[in-house]
Design a protein around this motif. Sequence first.
Motif: not given
Length: 386
Positions: A15-24, A290-294, A373-386
Amino acid sequence: MAEEEKKYRVGVIGVGRQGSHHARAYAVHPRCEVVAGADTDAENLELFCERFGARGYESYEEMLACEEIDISAPVLPVRANADAVIASAQAGVKLISCEKPLTARLADADRMVEECRVRGIPFAAGLVSKNRPHFWQALEMIRSGEIGQVHSINIYDGCGQGGCHGPNLARHFAGFSAVEWVNGWVSGDAFSDYEEGHEEGEAGFGEVGGHIRFANGIDCFCHFRHPWKGVEVVGTEGLIFNDSSSNPDLHLWKSRAGKEVQGLADLEEVEGFFPVNPPSTNPDGSRVRDEEGWIAATDGMSATVQAIVDTLDSGAPLLLTTGEDLQQALEISIAMRESARRGGAPVALPLVDRSLQYFPRKARWHYKKEVNGVEWYREAMRQIVE
């Protein structure tokens, strides 16, 4: 709830970065419901459950045992793919849709496909351009003779990631004909099992090219020493192409009225025949949302989910890249590298040695948090939805 209104229960594995895109993409489809996710990364799992209101599990084995899952969606580093797909099949889900590439080991690809086949479970594999409906429209055009007799296909691609783009598209446009033989060459070390060195100092085979002879007489030529990428399906009366093997935009050129085709000058583009896909980035380089910020699901992702629902509703074959497609693409790519090991000699398919391996690049085989790296990944996860 009437049967036609049934919602399919989705369990996401990874359920990481790409898994979240699929889930959405599943979550916004009216016929799907994301009910559970599984991940060994507690940070990712907590964020996923918060975003989707889903139940979380530390292992997919526990999720599959506790939940009634219709669609199992493994979106994993490739090293974990085979076991997750096989476990999902053995748990009795209705459909499996994993990400690409399928695996590194031909024997594992065989096991994945066979576990699904014997249980009658549709097995989709990989978010790729040919999942879009107009790629299937193009195949029907070819079969109906719209561009005349097809004799050759050109792939401008290095056949990376187990051939999930180039050889996979070649099979598609060749009408899924069996492959008789291939010969091939590589840009790096033909005796490596790795697309790039996975350990310090270990060489990789690099890019792979070659000649694929299909049983229906079509020849495919895979080129990697070119400044451009893409696919060309060359017929006696027309041409279908795109400008990247992973680009969803197809173009159709047909013979000028009443003129025999001797070269490109005798062809003209049929403008607007295939759809132009919406951009995924804005002019300033930011991601379309999209309209919900994803980050907006691509039309390919949306088309994949719709095709999955259609198959579950009707029992019709998947109009998507399947596990068998990526199994065959991996075998073709391995065979081209085997030919390079033999000085370019032709290699017949199917391959007898099922222990052969073809590892994708590090960022596909390993967990991206470990690679980038952890910080790169956390930032990528954060940017999925704003």
